[in-house]
Design a protein around this motif. Structure first.
Motif, PDB file in Angstrom:
ATOM      1  N   GLY A 162     -29.913  39.310-108.781  1.00  5.36           N
ATOM      2  CA  GLY A 162     -30.205  37.988-108.221  1.00  5.36           C
ATOM      3  C   GLY A 162     -30.178  36.853-109.218  1.00  5.36           C
ATOM      4  N   LEU A 163     -29.129  36.802-110.044  1.00  3.45           N
ATOM      5  CA  LEU A 163     -28.960  35.648-110.930  1.00  3.45           C
ATOM      6  C   LEU A 163     -28.567  34.452-110.075  1.00  3.45           C
ATOM      7  CD1 LEU A 163     -26.716  37.198-113.740  1.00  3.45           C
ATOM      8  CD2 LEU A 163     -28.948  36.179-114.169  1.00  3.45           C
ATOM      9  N   GLY A 164     -29.326  33.383-110.144  1.00  3.39           N
ATOM     10  CA  GLY A 164     -28.953  32.147-109.453  1.00  3.39           C
ATOM     11  C   GLY A 164     -28.522  31.139-110.492  1.00  3.39           C
ATOM     12  N   SER A 165     -29.412  30.188-110.780  1.00  5.79           N
ATOM     13  CA  SER A 165     -29.115  29.229-111.839  1.00  5.79           C
ATOM     14  C   SER A 165     -29.315  29.846-113.219  1.00  5.79           C
ATOM     15  CB  SER A 165     -29.999  27.993-111.682  1.00  5.79           C
ATOM     16  OG  SER A 165     -31.357  28.369-111.623  1.00  5.79           O
ATOM     17  N   CYS A 166     -29.916  31.032-113.262  1.00  8.07           N
ATOM     18  CA  CYS A 166     -30.109  31.734-114.530  1.00  8.07           C
ATOM     19  C   CYS A 166     -28.766  32.263-115.033  1.00  8.07           C
ATOM     20  CB  CYS A 166     -31.059  32.917-114.356  1.00  8.07           C
ATOM     21  SG  CYS A 166     -32.700  32.453-113.795  1.00  8.07           S
ATOM     22  N   MET A 195     -27.489  26.723-106.894  1.00 10.05           N
ATOM     23  CA  MET A 195     -27.808  27.285-105.584  1.00 10.05           C
ATOM     24  C   MET A 195     -28.055  26.189-104.541  1.00 10.05           C
ATOM     25  SD  MET A 195     -27.482  30.415-106.243  1.00 10.05           S
ATOM     26  CE  MET A 195     -27.895  30.990-104.603  1.00 10.05           C
ATOM     27  N   PHE A 196     -28.751  25.144-104.952  1.00 12.00           N
ATOM     28  CA  PHE A 196     -29.076  24.064-104.014  1.00 12.00           C
ATOM     29  C   PHE A 196     -28.421  22.775-104.461  1.00 12.00           C
ATOM     30  CE2 PHE A 196     -32.660  26.987-103.552  1.00 12.00           C
ATOM     31  CZ  PHE A 196     -32.565  27.215-102.184  1.00 12.00           C
ATOM     32  N   ASN A 197     -27.865  22.062-103.516  1.00  9.05           N
ATOM     33  CA  ASN A 197     -27.198  20.813-103.814  1.00  9.05           C
ATOM     34  C   ASN A 197     -27.919  19.669-103.115  1.00  9.05           C
ATOM     35  OD1 ASN A 197     -25.481  18.708-104.226  1.00  9.05           O
ATOM     36  ND2 ASN A 197     -23.627  19.849-103.724  1.00  9.05           N
ATOM     37  N   PHE A 198     -28.469  18.751-103.900  1.00 10.91           N
ATOM     38  CA  PHE A 198     -29.167  17.611-103.313  1.00 10.91           C
ATOM     39  C   PHE A 198     -28.311  16.351-103.337  1.00 10.91           C
ATOM     40  CE2 PHE A 198     -32.736  20.388-104.262  1.00 10.91           C
ATOM     41  CZ  PHE A 198     -33.435  20.303-103.080  1.00 10.91           C
ATOM     42  N   ASP A 226     -32.183  16.941-112.469  1.00 12.98           N
ATOM     43  CA  ASP A 226     -32.193  18.113-113.338  1.00 12.98           C
ATOM     44  C   ASP A 226     -31.922  19.402-112.578  1.00 12.98           C
ATOM     45  OD1 ASP A 226     -32.468  16.934-115.691  1.00 12.98           O
ATOM     46  OD2 ASP A 226     -34.521  17.597-116.100  1.00 12.98           O
ATOM     47  N   ILE A 227     -32.508  19.494-111.378  1.00 16.04           N
ATOM     48  CA  ILE A 227     -32.350  20.745-110.636  1.00 16.04           C
ATOM     49  C   ILE A 227     -30.890  20.938-110.270  1.00 16.04           C
ATOM     50  CG2 ILE A 227     -32.897  19.717-108.383  1.00 16.04           C
ATOM     51  CD1 ILE A 227     -34.228  22.503-107.780  1.00 16.04           C
ATOM     52  N   ILE A 282     -29.194  22.448-113.548  1.00 13.76           N
ATOM     53  CA  ILE A 282     -29.837  23.451-114.384  1.00 13.76           C
ATOM     54  C   ILE A 282     -28.904  24.627-114.713  1.00 13.76           C
ATOM     55  CG2 ILE A 282     -31.026  24.579-112.429  1.00 13.76           C
ATOM     56  CD1 ILE A 282     -32.370  24.245-116.000  1.00 13.76           C
ATOM     57  N   SER A 297     -21.709  28.286-106.510  1.00 19.02           N
ATOM     58  CA  SER A 297     -22.999  28.094-105.838  1.00 19.02           C
ATOM     59  C   SER A 297     -23.459  29.408-105.225  1.00 19.02           C
ATOM     60  CB  SER A 297     -22.878  27.015-104.774  1.00 19.02           C
ATOM     61  OG  SER A 297     -21.863  27.376-103.865  1.00 19.02           O
ATOM     62  N   HIS A 298     -23.121  30.528-105.894  1.00 20.97           N
ATOM     63  CA  HIS A 298     -23.500  31.826-105.351  1.00 20.97           C
ATOM     64  C   HIS A 298     -24.270  32.663-106.365  1.00 20.97           C
ATOM     65  CE1 HIS A 298     -19.552  32.275-107.256  1.00 20.97           C
ATOM     66  NE2 HIS A 298     -19.950  33.497-107.575  1.00 20.97           N
ATOM     67  N   GLY A 299     -25.107  33.549-105.841  1.00 18.32           N
ATOM     68  CA  GLY A 299     -25.890  34.438-106.685  1.00 18.32           C
ATOM     69  C   GLY A 299     -25.056  35.615-107.180  1.00 18.32           C
ATOM     70  N   PRO A 357     -33.951  41.788-104.075  1.00 15.10           N
ATOM     71  CA  PRO A 357     -33.284  40.660-104.729  1.00 15.10           C
ATOM     72  C   PRO A 357     -31.890  40.376-104.173  1.00 15.10           C
ATOM     73  CG  PRO A 357     -33.426  42.547-106.206  1.00 15.10           C
ATOM     74  CD  PRO A 357     -34.246  42.882-105.006  1.00 15.10           C
ATOM     75  N   SER A 396     -32.044  21.061 -98.758  1.00 18.51           N
ATOM     76  CA  SER A 396     -30.788  21.636 -99.193  1.00 18.51           C
ATOM     77  C   SER A 396     -30.763  23.091 -98.740  1.00 18.51           C
ATOM     78  CB  SER A 396     -30.683  21.540-100.707  1.00 18.51           C
ATOM     79  OG  SER A 396     -29.526  22.216-101.149  1.00 18.51           O
ATOM     80  N   ALA A 430     -28.987  27.072 -98.796  1.00 22.79           N
ATOM     81  CA  ALA A 430     -28.134  28.058 -99.452  1.00 22.79           C
ATOM     82  C   ALA A 430     -28.198  29.365 -98.676  1.00 22.79           C
ATOM     83  CB  ALA A 430     -28.587  28.277-100.887  1.00 22.79           C
ATOM     84  N   ASP A 447     -27.514  33.145 -99.457  1.00 25.59           N
ATOM     85  CA  ASP A 447     -27.170  34.020-100.582  1.00 25.59           C
ATOM     86  C   ASP A 447     -28.243  35.080-100.795  1.00 25.59           C
ATOM     87  OD1 ASP A 447     -26.016  34.882-103.201  1.00 25.59           O
ATOM     88  OD2 ASP A 447     -24.841  33.077-102.908  1.00 25.59           O
ATOM     89  N   MET A 448     -28.214  35.689-102.005  1.00 26.39           N
ATOM     90  CA  MET A 448     -29.189  36.714-102.368  1.00 26.39           C
ATOM     91  C   MET A 448     -30.584  36.094-102.463  1.00 26.39           C
ATOM     92  SD  MET A 448     -27.200  38.405-105.549  1.00 26.39           S
ATOM     93  CE  MET A 448     -25.630  39.237-105.383  1.00 26.39           C
ATOM     94  N   GLY A 473     -33.047  36.926-104.286  1.00 27.04           N
ATOM     95  CA  GLY A 473     -33.478  36.758-105.677  1.00 27.04           C
ATOM     96  C   GLY A 473     -32.920  35.493-106.314  1.00 27.04           C
ATOM     97  N   ALA A 474     -31.649  35.213-106.029  1.00 26.98           N
ATOM     98  CA  ALA A 474     -30.999  34.044-106.619  1.00 26.98           C
ATOM     99  C   ALA A 474     -31.608  32.761-106.068  1.00 26.98           C
ATOM    100  CB  ALA A 474     -29.495  34.085-106.344  1.00 26.98           C
ATOM    101  N   SER A 527     -35.243  32.349-107.474  1.00 24.48           N
ATOM    102  CA  SER A 527     -35.291  31.967-108.884  1.00 24.48           C
ATOM    103  C   SER A 527     -34.871  30.512-109.058  1.00 24.48           C
ATOM    104  CB  SER A 527     -34.448  32.902-109.739  1.00 24.48           C
ATOM    105  OG  SER A 527     -33.091  32.801-109.399  1.00 24.48           O
ATOM    106  N   ALA A 528     -33.917  30.054-108.228  1.00 26.30           N
ATOM    107  CA  ALA A 528     -33.474  28.667-108.352  1.00 26.30           C
ATOM    108  C   ALA A 528     -34.590  27.699-107.937  1.00 26.30           C
ATOM    109  CB  ALA A 528     -32.230  28.429-107.501  1.00 26.30           C
ATOM    110  N   PHE A 586     -37.373  27.330-111.194  1.00 30.99           N
ATOM    111  CA  PHE A 586     -37.012  27.215-112.615  1.00 30.99           C
ATOM    112  C   PHE A 586     -37.860  26.181-113.357  1.00 30.99           C
ATOM    113  CE2 PHE A 586     -34.742  23.491-111.392  1.00 30.99           C
ATOM    114  CZ  PHE A 586     -34.683  22.725-112.553  1.00 30.99           C
TER     115      PHE A 586
END
Lengths: 161, 206
Positions: free
Chosen positions: A25-29, A96-99, A104-105, A108, A135-137, B61, B144, B146, B148-149, B151-152, B155-156, B159
């Motif tokens: 589950g990597l998003g913005s990480c 992941m999220f688009n505002f 910053d978000i 990130i 924009s995907h995990g 996740p 907004s 999304a 998806d997973m 977990g992703a 975590s978003a 942060f």
């Protein structure tokens, strides 16, 4: 038998061959995979933020690009890897999220990816492959046996690099 | 200053649970009215998690979910995340757009808009209740979305907490239908500084 070593968010781990490093589950990480081809020792850091410089507390090294990469290199050296031989594969840094703004978000994921690239450059570690942005995990598996990285996504399938 | 969510007293945890209860109660009522169905809500769960465990917090996740996320600015900044299983989001979109049951297979642009609007209304209801109890001024961002997973998405949404701590506090309420089917998870994710403000307003600041 290969064991799957799970790496949590804001965490890092090193492993010896034939174990598999995995983070879900990597998003913005950004997931940073390091590998020493000679000893087949691998390391994986799941990085949450670009820099520890502005942070109020920095005791958790796994959180930041600047501290996590150095920490995982140290951990790998302890297992017998040579830092001068390391190569890298990186994945993540999505938005992941688009505002619809430039807060910053919004950035990130980008900032994490840039910071990771900079730290790796400073450490003279070559990036063999990167799958950054979008924009995907992503969920990743890193094989210490051959340095191959498997990237799993929901909308964009799975690939091995 | 409550630096770590792990230092909260039982009394403070109870107070936050009550906030979740009042806020989510209001949101559940709004949801129920919008789709004209009975919606049950769980007792709010307060979870303090180290970041390493966060992606596993809801489902797995890699579970496919739809997340509607809003950032709340004002006197106590926080995040609001409405997480829905994919089937549930399709079903909700059908009801909101007055389409026949079972006719939607994928989420398109219209469906996204409908769910974002739903997120907007639920967050508004939640924050109104919170403002009423605490007298805090709170301003949600536009939503907004999304898909998806889990977990992703989780975590978003957390942060920014990483700058100050190593844990996330989730105030989670589960919405279900009569048949126990999970409609969604409603999460309030306070930022560390804002927790002090909320607790002070509730008269349980240490």
């Amino acid at each position: 038998m290969a064991r799957v070593v799970q790496v949590g968010m804001a965490d890092y781990k090193a492993a010896v061959c034939p174990n598999i490093l995995m983070t879900a589950g990597l998003g913005s990480c950004v997931g940073v995979c390091l590998w020493d081809p000679a000893t087949r020792i691998g390391g994986l850091a799941h990085i949450m933020l670009p820099s520890s410089v502005q942070a109020r507390r920095t005791d958790n090294k796994g959180k930041f690009a600047d501290t996590a990469i150095l920490a995982v290199i140290q951990e790998m050296s302890r297992l017998g890897a040579n830092p001068a031989r390391l190569v890298a594969k990186i994945a993540g840094g999505a938005q992941m999220f688009n505002f619809g703004g430039t807060t910053d978000i919004m950035r990130i994921g980008d900032r994490n990816a840039q910071a990771v690239q900079q730290v790796l450059k400073n450490e003279k570690i070559k990036i063999l492959f990167s799958d950054i942005g979008g924009s995907h995990g992503r969920t990743i598996y890193f094989m210490t046996e051959n340095g191959k990285l498997t990237i799993r996504t929901i909308e964009h399938g799975e690939r091995v690099v | 200053m409550i630096d770590e969510f792990t230092q909260l007293s039982d009394l403070q945890l109870d107070a936050l649970r009550e906030i979740g209860n009042i806020g989510a109660g209001n949101a559940a009522t709004s949801l129920s009215m919008m789709i004209n169905r009975r919606i049950e809500m769980s007792v709010p769960q307060l979870t303090v998690l180290p970041f390493s465990e966060l992606p596993y917090a809801i489902g797995g996740p890699e579970t496919l979910v739809v997340g509607v996320y809003l950032q709340v600015q004002g006197m106590s900044p926080c995040g609001i995340l409405f997480l829905l299983p994919l089937e549930s989001s399709l079903k909700l979109a059908e009801m909101l757009l007055a389409k026949p049951s079972g006719s939607l297979k994928v989420m398109g642009e219209m469906e996204h808009s409908a769910l974002m609007e739903l997120g907007n209304i639920l967050a508004g209801s939640f924050l109104n209740a919170l403002a009423m109890v605490t007298d805090l001024e709170l301003f949600p961002s536009v939503p907004s979305l999304a898909t998806d997973m889990s977990g992703a998405i989780l975590s978003a949404a957390v942060f920014s907490l990483g700058e100050v701590g190593d844990h996330a506090l989730l105030i989670e309420t589960r919405f279900t239908e009569d048949n126990q089917q999970v409609v969604g998870h409603f999460l309030l994710i306070p930022e560390p500084g804002s927790l002090d403000v909320i607790l002070e307003r509730l008269g349980v600041n240490s």
